[in-house]
Design an enzyme around this catalytic site. Structure first.
Site, short mmCIF file in Angstrom:
data_model
loop_
_atom_site.label_atom_id
_atom_site.label_comp_id
_atom_site.label_asym_id
_atom_site.label_seq_id
_atom_site.Cartn_x
_atom_site.Cartn_y
_atom_site.Cartn_z
N LEU A 202 56.66 31.46 78.66
CA LEU A 202 57.78 31.86 79.63
C LEU A 202 57.91 33.47 79.72
CD1 LEU A 202 60.43 29.37 78.62
CD2 LEU A 202 58.22 28.82 80.43
N CYS B 170 58.78 39.77 72.84
CA CYS B 170 57.60 39.10 72.46
C CYS B 170 56.23 40.13 72.23
CB CYS B 170 57.09 38.39 73.57
SG CYS B 170 58.23 36.85 74.04
#
Length: 435
Positions: free
Chosen positions: A151, A258
């Site tokens: 995502l 991330c």
């Protein structure tokens, strides 16, 4: 077996999106979180997460009775057929992912989950974690499955409901099929594999993207030195189906929650496995160097010295469409400007953080007031609509540094401003050093 009773542990970006989207697919979803205040807000349909479409899914799930929120983990997970772990795995010592929260939750879950339940790990975890959690659960009637998330903040709902692929990995083929069936109807390819390979997919994908971004930023530097136009170069590259156009846009460096964390974890895994991953290490080093290069451009634009110089900054979030400041390259550039004594005034449409030594304002035009230079660090579309004539009137300098090449240089030129982008060539040599 459709629909299913599902528990989602953790209501951050991944957990809340996962819960709301699974409920929209018809499942009965209960989300658990230790933050009582957050749980209470979510029960009333309020979320602090800036994510297009998420608030509507939250409201729809609550109204349909398919989505609820609890603090009590045992109550949330006790009757669930699948329990999704959407928990933080922050960077730990030497870059390794810290599994403390994940292991603590699994330790509690092993006493409360029903026989035959599947623990689905969506958190980004090192290769071998599923085996580690299986040993921690120590129950033959509970399977652990790796189902990594892909995502992107700002498009998380669209990514969940229209995925490029779904990856499901476990040593138990029946558990793999049970988890894959939860996504029935999305029409995406399903990669069925073992747990270790599934865990590696997430790191492999993110680290490849990080290397691609470092490549294009360094390519931009080379284009400036040689007089080539980065925009034309990346257009020509992106039309090659082997390369594709994604992640070929320059910027002040890559960041977010991330890529930096996952790159550090991948390097740590490589070190433990005695593999020299020099390519990834060079990408990380190039990323840090590029942030400093943005500051060097600003410094050169204001005469070679930043001490006491007012600099306006547009954008603080790590990317447009989010309010996330985690490992934001914009924040790092602002920090570096401050270390050299610059007086920084900043604006972001989505967030107004308290930053040491930085004045954060709620109007983008205020960043230009008496500024020697303005720097665009986040690609918010609102910045393209700015009246640059008004900006020019407010500034004492004439330079706008745009490391993302986000702006159209023509309106700036008409306002008497100098645009400094990444790369140069057909759009003018403003982004290049003087010959």
């Amino acid at each position: 077996m459709f629909p299913q009773r599902i528990a989602v542990v953790g209501t951050g970006y991944v957990g809340l999106t996962t819960g709301a989207c699974l409920a929209s697919l018809g499942h009965d979803v209960t989300c658990a979180d230790v933050d009582e205040a957050k749980v209470e807000r979510l029960r009333h349909g309020r979320t602090d997460i800036l994510e297009p479409g998420l608030a509507d899914l939250l409201a729809g799930g609550l109204a349909a009775g398919r989505l609820r929120f609890l603090v009590d983990l045992a109550e949330a997970a006790g009757e669930a057929e699948a329990v999704f772990l959407c928990l933080p795995t922050p960077r730990g010592p030497a870059g390794a992912a810290d599994l403390g929260v994940v292991e603590s939750v699994v330790h509690e879950l092993r006493r409360v989950v029903r026989p035959g339940a599947v623990l689905v790990c969506k958190s980004t975890v090192p290769v071998g974690t599923a085996a580690r959690l299986t040993a921690l659960v120590a129950r033959d009637d509970v399977a652990v499955v790796s189902n990594p998330e892909f995502l992107r903040e700002g498009t998380a709902v669209a990514d969940f409901l229209g995925p490029d692929r779904i990856v499901v990995g476990a040593d138990d083929p029946d558990a793999v099929e049970r988890v894959a069936a939860l996504y029935a109807g999305l029409g995406a390819p399903v990669v069925r594999t073992d747990a270790r390979s599934a865990e590696m997919v997430k790191y492999a994908a993110n680290c490849f993207l990080a290397m691609k971004l470092s490549y294009v930023n360094t390519l931009g530097e080379l284009c400036e030195r040689l007089g080539a136009d980065l925009g034309a170069v990346t257009e020509g590259m992106g039309l090659d189906r082997r390369i594709g156009p994604g992640f070929l846009r320059p910027g002040p460096g890559w960041g977010g929650s991330c890529l930096p964390k996952d790159a550090a974890a991948m390097l740590r895994m490589a070190t433990v496995a005695d593999v020299d991953f020099g390519l990834l290490r060079a990408a990380v080093e190039a990323n840090q160097r590029h942030r400093g290069r943005v500051v060097a451009k600003v410094r050169a634009a204001v005469g070679g010295r930043l001490a006491g110089v007012r600099i306006g900054v547009l954008g603080l979030a790590f990317k447009a469409g989010t309010s996330d400041l985690r490992d934001s390259p914009a924040i790092e550039v602002v920090r570096l400007l401050g270390l050299e004594g610059a007086e920084v005034v900043a604006h972001d449409p989505a967030v107004s953080p308290d930053l040491p030594g930085v004045v954060v304002v709620d109007d983008p035009y205020l960043v230009a007031k008496q500024a020697e230079a303005v720097v665009v660090l986040t690609e918010w579309p609102q910045f393209r609509a700015i009246d640059w004539a008004l900006v020019a009137q407010a500034m004492t300098g004439r330079t706008v540094v745009d490391p993302r090449n986000h702006l159209d240089p023509e309106p700036l030129a008409r306002a008497g401003l100098v645009w400094l982008g990444t790369g140069c060539g057909a759009r003018g040599r403003a982004g290049c050093p003087a010959d």
